[in-house]
Design an enzyme around this catalytic site. Structure first.
Site: not given
Length: 255
Positions: A42, A69, A161
């Site tokens: 994370d 990430v 998205y």
């Protein structure tokens, strides 16, 4: 906590990106309940460490990593650290992602497109590519990525998205065909709105209400309900399932 040598001999290891809170933490918890050792990756290292401590109390080994990430180098470090600690990667859950802006096409910027695609598309490509290289050595592994019903029905004002999650569905199917002969399964899940998550908190109230109105069951999913489906897809119970996009949408999406 389990003996390290015993885990290395017979235990299974999962990496969960965005694993410190919300759906990610629910996934980590569900895996730990099945005795899976968990890497909590994370961007918030403190939250990852707190999650790892909680999971460790359940009797599994854990590793907390501060992982952005969006950075290829960070993902490479994530995989290297996992291999150094456990010597294997059995499962990968590509959970980390971002909602991005909710606004019309003509108001979007190139920077917003790049930000969402970096986290929701490129990061999943990179993490999966890096992990698969180790899974190929053992001819075994299972991967689940988080898509969304938005990737199927394309809600208005969510084109970045929605298209990023459509990409997740598309490359899941391609990877499944490539990797099935090599012992690796690849699936994804497409949840509708999930309650009590950072992504829901980023949505305006009107959008949340509209999303729930489109769900035949009349409510948002819980993080645990999503985690249960992911756990099934990762597990040997789904040994003949690959290339699937499982809906967790209360009936909103049925294809």
């Amino acid at each position: 906590m389990k003996d390290k040598d015993a885990s290395l001999a017979g235990g299974r290891v999962a990496i969960v990106t965005g694993g410190a809170t919300g759906v990610g933490l629910a996934i980590c918890t569900r895996l730990a309940q099945d005795g899976i050792d968990v890497v909590v990756a994370d961007r918030d290292l403190n939250a990852a460490q707190a999650a790892a401590t909680m999971l460790g109390a359940m009797g599994v080994q854990t590793l907390a990593l501060g992982t952005d990430v969006g950075s290829d180098a960070a993902l490479e470090q994530m995989v290297a650290a996992t291999m150094e600690r456990f010597g294997r990667i059995d499962y990968l859950v590509n959970n980390a992602g971002v909602l991005g802006p909710i606004k019309p096409l003509w108001e979007l910027t190139s920077e917003e497109v790049a930000m969402v695609y970096d986290l929701n598309v490129k990061a999943v490509f990179t993490a999966t590519r890096l992990v698969v290289r180790h899974m190929l050595e053992r001819k075994s592994g299972s991967i689940v990525s988080l898509a969304s019903v938005a990737g199927k029905d394309g809600p208005k004002n969510m084109s970045i998205y929605a298209s990023s999650k459509a990409a997740v569905i598309g490359f899941t199917k391609s990877w499944a065909k490539e990797l099935a002969p090599l012992g690796i399964r690849v699936n994804c899940v497409s949840p509708s709105l999930i309650s009590s998550t950072g992504m829901q908190n980023a949505m305006p109230a009107w959008f949340v209400e509209d999303s729930i109105s489109r769900i035949p069951m009349g409510r948002a999913a819980s993080a645990d309900e999503v985690a249960n489906v992911i756990n099934f897809l990762l597990s040997d119970q789904a040994a003949f399932v690959t290339g699937a996009c499982y809906d967790v949408s209360g009936g909103r999406a049925v294809y």
